[in-house]
Design a protein around this motif. Structure first.
Motif, PDB file in Angstrom:
ATOM      1  N   GLY A   1       0.830  -1.398  -0.025  1.00  0.00           N
ATOM      2  CA  GLY A   1       0.015  -0.048   0.122  1.00  0.00           C
ATOM      3  C   GLY A   1       0.818   1.308  -0.033  1.00  0.00           C
ATOM      4  O   GLY A   1       0.480   2.359  -0.767  1.00  0.00           O
ATOM      5  N   ILE A   2       1.895   1.224   0.892  1.00  0.00           N
ATOM      6  CA  ILE A   2       3.008   2.371   0.720  1.00  0.00           C
ATOM      7  C   ILE A   2       3.364   2.613  -0.577  1.00  0.00           C
ATOM      8  O   ILE A   2       3.387   3.704  -1.015  1.00  0.00           O
ATOM      9  N   LEU A   3       3.890   1.734  -1.015  1.00  0.00           N
ATOM     10  CA  LEU A   3       4.429   1.793  -2.551  1.00  0.00           C
ATOM     11  C   LEU A   3       3.584   2.201  -3.515  1.00  0.00           C
ATOM     12  O   LEU A   3       3.892   2.875  -4.471  1.00  0.00           O
TER      13      LEU A   3
ATOM     14  N   ALA B   1       4.126   5.563  -5.577  1.00  0.00           N
ATOM     15  CA  ALA B   1       4.198   5.614  -7.017  1.00  0.00           C
ATOM     16  C   ALA B   1       3.075   6.593  -7.601  1.00  0.00           C
ATOM     17  O   ALA B   1       3.534   7.375  -8.635  1.00  0.00           O
ATOM     18  N   ALA B   2       1.730   6.536  -7.047  1.00  0.00           N
ATOM     19  CA  ALA B   2       0.694   7.386  -7.673  1.00  0.00           C
ATOM     20  C   ALA B   2       0.914   8.780  -7.602  1.00  0.00           C
ATOM     21  O   ALA B   2       1.052   9.602  -8.421  1.00  0.00           O
ATOM     22  N   VAL B   3       1.369   9.188  -6.371  1.00  0.00           N
ATOM     23  CA  VAL B   3       1.529  10.475  -6.105  1.00  0.00           C
ATOM     24  C   VAL B   3       2.874  11.060  -6.604  1.00  0.00           C
ATOM     25  O   VAL B   3       3.241  12.142  -7.274  1.00  0.00           O
TER      26      VAL B   3
ATOM     27  N   ALA C   1      13.308   5.588  -3.014  1.00  0.00           N
ATOM     28  CA  ALA C   1      14.267   6.441  -3.544  1.00  0.00           C
ATOM     29  C   ALA C   1      14.128   6.268  -5.182  1.00  0.00           C
ATOM     30  O   ALA C   1      14.151   7.332  -5.804  1.00  0.00           O
ATOM     31  N   ARG C   2      13.656   5.010  -5.555  1.00  0.00           N
ATOM     32  CA  ARG C   2      13.437   4.908  -6.950  1.00  0.00           C
ATOM     33  C   ARG C   2      12.251   5.489  -7.256  1.00  0.00           C
ATOM     34  O   ARG C   2      12.430   5.941  -8.797  1.00  0.00           O
ATOM     35  N   LEU C   3      11.235   5.622  -6.728  1.00  0.00           N
ATOM     36  CA  LEU C   3       9.903   6.304  -7.023  1.00  0.00           C
ATOM     37  C   LEU C   3      10.124   7.765  -6.843  1.00  0.00           C
ATOM     38  O   LEU C   3       9.291   8.506  -7.435  1.00  0.00           O
TER      39      LEU C   3
ATOM     40  N   VAL D   1      15.506  16.287 -12.356  1.00  0.00           N
ATOM     41  CA  VAL D   1      16.302  15.002 -11.931  1.00  0.00           C
ATOM     42  C   VAL D   1      16.080  14.591 -10.530  1.00  0.00           C
ATOM     43  O   VAL D   1      16.211  15.711  -9.687  1.00  0.00           O
ATOM     44  N   ARG D   2      15.632  13.617 -10.389  1.00  0.00           N
ATOM     45  CA  ARG D   2      15.321  13.167  -9.012  1.00  0.00           C
ATOM     46  C   ARG D   2      16.504  12.635  -8.363  1.00  0.00           C
ATOM     47  O   ARG D   2      17.539  12.304  -8.936  1.00  0.00           O
ATOM     48  N   GLY D   3      16.615  12.428  -6.880  1.00  0.00           N
ATOM     49  CA  GLY D   3      17.690  11.914  -6.362  1.00  0.00           C
ATOM     50  C   GLY D   3      18.790  12.656  -6.132  1.00  0.00           C
ATOM     51  O   GLY D   3      19.879  12.224  -6.053  1.00  0.00           O
ATOM     52  N   ILE D   4      18.845  13.999  -6.364  1.00  0.00           N
ATOM     53  CA  ILE D   4      20.017  15.065  -6.295  1.00  0.00           C
ATOM     54  C   ILE D   4      19.303  16.084  -5.440  1.00  0.00           C
ATOM     55  O   ILE D   4      18.184  16.455  -5.338  1.00  0.00           O
ATOM     56  N   ASP D   5      20.417  17.022  -4.889  1.00  0.00           N
ATOM     57  CA  ASP D   5      20.095  18.246  -4.312  1.00  0.00           C
ATOM     58  C   ASP D   5      20.802  19.222  -5.164  1.00  0.00           C
ATOM     59  O   ASP D   5      21.937  19.065  -5.836  1.00  0.00           O
TER      60      ASP D   5
END
Length: 573
Positions: free
Chosen positions: A213-215, A219-221, A253-255, A453-457
């Motif tokens: 459920g969490i995933l 993923a949807a949001v 993190a991948r999401l 780009v996700r996963g960066i600051d």
């Protein structure tokens, strides 16, 4: 991916005397001033979290405590380094059974502004299957769930509008909390708040949800947020509140989740039956339980019943402590230590099953000798003893350190920087950094290539402010790095190097004095620093034109680094 630890006054006496089992004189005189949180026990590069989450509900019982929070920034009271973040929410689980939240947006915004928080979360109301009413558990009706959804969304809109009316200019940065009962309801809530202007969404209500459920909700949001960001040209962050199963972190993190909070591993140090001390993501050990004979309610009850004389129990307790310590020194063998500890355990607590198996496993492994964390190195075997706050919470801090190390292997922290520009938005009041520098064509090109780009600051290197996160509000200024004295440049270098310690990989796009500073730091800084423009990518002079031409190359290098991170989950966490 930032990790926040919820704060429930998890403090220890920094000078506790372990051999004598006594608190320090400083603690006895003024524990509020003396006691420290985990970040004060670790060097900056070793601090086991990226920020602290404070809940307003933790202040509700004592108005005096709340008044202190308003009189002085909590960042100052917590002695929190500038490099760490401070977030506040309302603590919705604390009022889940009420019809409405006990706070209003005016009050909460005052609390956030007075407390010196970086992030403040809008007031949400939990949407759960059932609540307790008059000591009876009953299900929430569909209408009640929809009403709680409305309350949460309207509170999000209200606090953002209040912040604008007060001209707070993003201080704190507001996080729009969303609640729901399925993916569609969460997405609808996120889209409503994004439409109001939020650039940070926080998903609540999933702490008790199954992993699947969490995933699904995340993923949807995340898909909705990324789609909205592409359409609007904005960068949007995503937080998930109350993660208790750390195994989902790699998938989150991948999401595209950018931060989360959890106290699970801290609390396990004293609440878990047999997983109190984590050595790595595959191995956990039971703590060696030698409770205080004079403090345990259960032991005092046995003494009061006459089952055991206090003098005899005290002698067994002393023998058990000596056995654990002498075994760590190699002065007694394993079975002698196990026997002494088990004998005290039986006398103090009665029959609790076969504790000898866990004792042998923990003591035989001597995990505290295998750990490089500053706490294990300093206090040794004391950290494995389940005995009072000063040991138990230190063991919790150790667990956070182990988890944070493995989190960074799983999801390395990547910082992408560019230097500030002479052209700036001229508005006098504070503006988020990405808007302050938006008048520069070079910055706009950099921002356009990297904002999705996700996963960066993302950040800007400034002569005035050091490293500025993309979202942080800053005033207009004219200070140039070329105008700094040598002493000021050295201070700036030190300030920047302290920020870089929190990262595993840094990319920098810039020229001139900023480029020279970053080249110098690249030789001495702990993380690897990759500089653009690169000579090997061009046969011409590295000037502004070449810098612009290589920004897409930088994006490609960043994407490659992001895709290379991860790849495995946390086995035990």
């Amino acid at each position: 991916m930032d990790y926040f630890v919820p704060d429930w006054n998890d403090v220890v006496d920094p000078w506790f005397n372990f051999p004598l089992d006594k608190p320090s004189g400083e603690h006895l005189r003024d524990p509020a001033k003396t006691d420290v949180r985990a970040h004060e026990l670790f060097p900056l590069g070793e601090i086991p979290y990226d920020g602290i989450l404070v809940s307003r509900m933790t202040f509700a019982p004592g108005a005096g405590v709340l008044q202190k929070a308003r009189e002085a920034s909590l960042r100052l009271r917590f002695r929190l380094p500038d490099e760490l973040l401070l977030m506040a929410d309302c603590g919705a689980w604390g009022y889940v059974d009420r019809d409405e939240p006990p706070f209003d947006s005016e009050e909460i915004l005052d609390f956030y502004a007075d407390g010196g928080f970086d992030y403040g979360v809008s007031i949400d109301h939990m949407i759960v299957d059932s609540i307790i009413e008059d000591d009876i558990t009953r299900p929430l009706t569909k209408e009640e769930k929809e009403r709680r959804w409305d309350i949460t969304v309207e509170n999000g809109k209200e606090i953002l509008n209040l912040s604008r009316k007060r001209h707070l200019n993003g201080k704190p940065r507001l996080v729009g909390a969303i609640q729901g009962w399925n993916e569609e309801s969460y997405v609808r809530a996120a889209e409503q708040l994004l439409g109001e202007g939020y650039d940070f969404i926080g998903i609540g209500g999933l702490a008790r949800a199954p992993t699947s459920g969490i995933l699904r909700v995340a993923a949807a949001v995340s898909r909705s947020i990324q789609s909205y960001g592409r359409r609007s040209g904005r960068r949007i962050d995503l937080h998930i509140f109350g993660i208790t199963r750390m195994k989902v972190v790699s998938e989150l993190a991948r999401l595209g989740v950018t931060s989360f909070d959890s106290a699970s591993l801290l609390r396990k140090a004293w609440l878990s039956k047999d997983e109190n001390y984590y050595l790595d993501d595959k191995t956990a050990y039971a703590a060696v339980r030698i409770p205080h004979s004079s403090r345990s309610t259960r032991i005092r009850a046995r003494l009061a019943s006459g089952e055991m004389k206090s003098e005899r129990l005290h002698d067994l307790e002393t023998d058990a402590l000596a056995a654990a310590r002498n075994y760590a020194l190699g002065e007694v063998d394993l079975e002698m230590a196990v026997s002494a500890i088990a004998k005290y355990d039986f006398a103090a607590l009665g029959l609790r099953g076969d504790i000898r198996r866990d004792l042998r496993r923990t003591l035989r492994a001597k995990p505290w000798e295998q750990c490089a964390c500053p706490l294990c190195c300093k206090i040794g075997v004391e950290i494995i003893l389940h005995r009072g706050n000063d040991r138990n919470r230190r063991r919790g801090f150790h667990n956070l350190w182990v988890f944070h190390k493995y989190l960074r292997k799983l999801v390395p922290r990547i910082l992408v920087l560019t230097n500030c520009t002479q052209k700036k938005h001229g508005r006098r009041s504070d503006l988020p950094a990405y808007l302050r520098y938006s008048k520069s064509d070079t910055f706009q090109l950099w921002w356009k290539n990297l904002r999705e780009v996700r996963g960066i600051d993302l950040g800007v290197l400034s002569a005035e402010h050091g490293v500025v996160p993309w979202w942080k509000p800053i005033p207009n200024y004219n200070k140039r790095i070329e105008e700094l004295s040598q002493e000021e440049k050295l201070r700036l270098e030190k300030k920047v190097s302290m920020v870089l310690l929190r990262y595993d990989l840094v990319f920098f796009s810039g020229l001139g004095e900023y480029g020279r500073m970053m080249r110098k730091l690249a030789l001495s800084a702990n993380p690897r620093v990759e500089l653009f423009p690169k000579k090997e990518l061009s046969s011409r002079k590295l000037d502004l034109l070449e810098l612009k031409r290589q920004i897409p190359d930088m994006r490609g290098a960043v994407l490659k680094a992001v895709s290379a991170s991860g790849g495995r989950g946390l086995d035990l966490f």
